[in-house]
Design an enzyme around this catalytic site. Structure first.
Site, short mmCIF file in Angstrom:
data_model
loop_
_atom_site.label_atom_id
_atom_site.label_comp_id
_atom_site.label_asym_id
_atom_site.label_seq_id
_atom_site.Cartn_x
_atom_site.Cartn_y
_atom_site.Cartn_z
N HIS A 25 0.84 -1.19 0.00
CA HIS A 25 0.00 0.00 0.00
C HIS A 25 0.88 1.25 0.00
O HIS A 25 2.05 1.20 0.37
CB HIS A 25 -0.94 -0.01 1.21
CG HIS A 25 -2.05 -1.00 1.07
ND1 HIS A 25 -3.02 -1.18 2.00
CD2 HIS A 25 -2.34 -1.86 0.05
CE1 HIS A 25 -3.87 -2.12 1.59
NE2 HIS A 25 -3.48 -2.54 0.41
N GLU A 27 1.16 3.93 1.81
CA GLU A 27 1.81 4.38 3.05
C GLU A 27 3.08 3.55 3.31
O GLU A 27 4.13 4.09 3.67
CB GLU A 27 0.89 4.17 4.27
CG GLU A 27 -0.47 4.81 4.20
CD GLU A 27 -1.53 3.90 3.61
OE1 GLU A 27 -1.26 3.29 2.56
OE2 GLU A 27 -2.63 3.80 4.19
N CYS A 51 -5.86 1.52 5.82
CA CYS A 51 -6.73 0.36 5.99
C CYS A 51 -6.62 -0.24 7.39
O CYS A 51 -5.56 -0.25 8.01
CB CYS A 51 -6.43 -0.68 4.92
SG CYS A 51 -4.76 -1.31 4.95
N ALA A 132 -15.00 6.53 -30.92
CA ALA A 132 -14.45 7.51 -31.86
C ALA A 132 -15.51 7.72 -32.93
O ALA A 132 -15.79 6.81 -33.71
CB ALA A 132 -13.16 6.98 -32.48
N TRP A 148 -9.09 6.25 -40.53
CA TRP A 148 -9.33 6.65 -39.13
C TRP A 148 -10.32 7.80 -39.13
O TRP A 148 -10.24 8.66 -40.00
CB TRP A 148 -8.05 7.08 -38.41
CG TRP A 148 -7.03 6.01 -38.36
CD1 TRP A 148 -5.93 5.90 -39.15
CD2 TRP A 148 -7.02 4.89 -37.46
NE1 TRP A 148 -5.22 4.77 -38.80
CE2 TRP A 148 -5.88 4.13 -37.76
CE3 TRP A 148 -7.87 4.47 -36.42
CZ2 TRP A 148 -5.56 2.97 -37.07
CZ3 TRP A 148 -7.54 3.31 -35.74
CH2 TRP A 148 -6.40 2.58 -36.07
N ARG A 185 0.55 1.76 -26.61
CA ARG A 185 1.74 2.30 -27.25
C ARG A 185 1.85 3.77 -26.84
O ARG A 185 1.13 4.63 -27.33
CB ARG A 185 1.63 2.18 -28.78
CG ARG A 185 1.43 0.74 -29.22
CD ARG A 185 1.42 0.57 -30.71
NE ARG A 185 0.29 1.19 -31.38
CZ ARG A 185 -0.94 0.65 -31.47
NH1 ARG A 185 -1.20 -0.52 -30.92
NH2 ARG A 185 -1.89 1.28 -32.11
N GLU A 248 -14.21 -1.07 -26.49
CA GLU A 248 -13.75 -0.33 -27.67
C GLU A 248 -14.54 -0.67 -28.93
O GLU A 248 -14.11 -0.36 -30.03
CB GLU A 248 -12.26 -0.59 -27.87
CG GLU A 248 -11.40 -0.08 -26.71
CD GLU A 248 -10.05 0.45 -27.14
OE1 GLU A 248 -9.91 0.87 -28.28
OE2 GLU A 248 -9.14 0.41 -26.29
N GLY A 250 -17.66 -3.21 -31.31
CA GLY A 250 -18.22 -2.18 -32.17
C GLY A 250 -19.60 -1.74 -31.69
O GLY A 250 -19.93 -1.88 -30.52
ZN ZN Z 1 -3.28 -0.23 3.61
#
Ligand code: ZN
Length: 310
Positions: A25, A27, A51, A132, A148, A185, A248, A250
């Site tokens: 974690h 911390e 936690c 897109a 594109w 990429r 992504e 279709g």
């Molecule tokens: Zn923790």
């Protein structure tokens, strides 16, 4: 989740972040190498309430309670309702001043952690859609051609978005028509993502020799799902450790996830082009009255090249 440690004079001593599930974690990472002398009266600032439970990595609150620190400030209370507030209690019992951040950046903080908060509160996978589209709302010509629509700048941003999610999900038709690689990429991000393919027909397997996905991803990072029930698919992926997903395409896949009300966030890139009678991304999703229209919230906009991002 990130953590910064300030000395008693308010100078930064160390920082750390929680890289992924099962790792140290924030911390604990930040504390590494610091002596008790350095930590005397230190102030620890952390995204989430430390936690309380001894999970995979041990309780951070219990660890902090043993240190000579003065103060802990956290951004968000533990989203797990079973343990919310318990970390703070452990620290207070040890005589440490504890404060929950309540400033102007709180909504941004919620948004920054939205996948994690969703996972913790709902015990479900967080789902985003990446679209897109043309200005007239099309994601492909009627021939299926889509490369594109958006600018290079938008497509670079997509690689950054992919890195935010554990996996991308795509339908069989898009895999076969576009033959995408779906990897990340990006000059500054080195990460291997997972790919989920929805395919009932077995066609993707039969064409695996020609498909880039199988070249760019290790076999253990490719999940081919033949189920038809979307919630079932999502809970199977959740069981496999996938906590967030970016869809992504279709169009059919977009529509079915929207219709099933399984989408938490949209990333829509709109290019200043008209594609005419092409393919939309909500066509399989009918809304019968304006009262039932899908109202979106916490909208942000940006520009990438000539494209508008919402
Ligand atoms: Zn923790």
């Amino acid at each position: 989740v990130g953590c910064v440690i300030l000395s008693s004079h308010g100078e930064p001593l160390a920082k750390g972040h929680h890289a992924r599930y099962g790792h140290a974690h924030a911390e604990i990472e930040a504390l590494q190498g610091l002596t008790n002398e350095q930590l005397k009266d230190a102030h620890i600032i952390v995204t989430l309430e430390p936690c309380a439970h001894d999970g995979k990595t041990g309780s951070c609150a219990k660890k902090l309670a043993t240190l000579p620190i003065r103060k802990v400030t956290f951004g968000l209370i533990d989203p797990n309702p079973l343990v919310a507030g318990q970390g703070a209690q452990i620290l207070r019992a040890a005589g440490i001043e504890v404060k929950e951040y309540e400033g102007v950046l709180k909504p941004d903080l919620e948004e920054l952690c939205e996948e994690f908060l969703w996972n913790q509160r709902k015990k479900k996978i967080f789902v985003a859609l990446k679209v897109a589209q043309s200005l007239d709302g099309k994601i492909a010509l009627s021939t299926g051609d889509s490369q594109w629509i958006t600018s290079l700048e938008s497509r670079e941003k997509v690689h950054e978005l992919r890195a935010n999610y554990d996996a991308v999900l795509i339908g069989k038709n898009t895999v076969l028509v576009d033959n995408p690689s779906l990897n990340i990429r990006h000059p500054e991000i080195k990460k291997y993502n997972k790919v989920v393919i929805l395919d009932r027909s077995g066609e993707v397997q039969r064409h695996r020799e020609e498909l880039k996905i199988f070249k760019f991803h290790a076999p253990e990072n490719i999940f081919i799902m033949s189920e038809t029930n979307l919630p079932q698919i999502l809970s199977k992926l959740y069981e496999q450790g996938i906590r967030s997903l970016m869809i992504e395409g279709g169009g059919q896949i977009f529509s079915s996830f929207l219709k099933a009300d399984l989408v938490q966030r949209l990333h829509v890139f709109t290019a200043p082009v008209i594609l005419g009678a092409g393919r939309g991304w909500t066509e399989g999703f009918t809304i019968n009255s304006m009262n039932e229209r899908m109202q979106l919230q916490s909208i942000k906009t940006a520009t990438f090249g000539q494209d508008q991002y919402t």
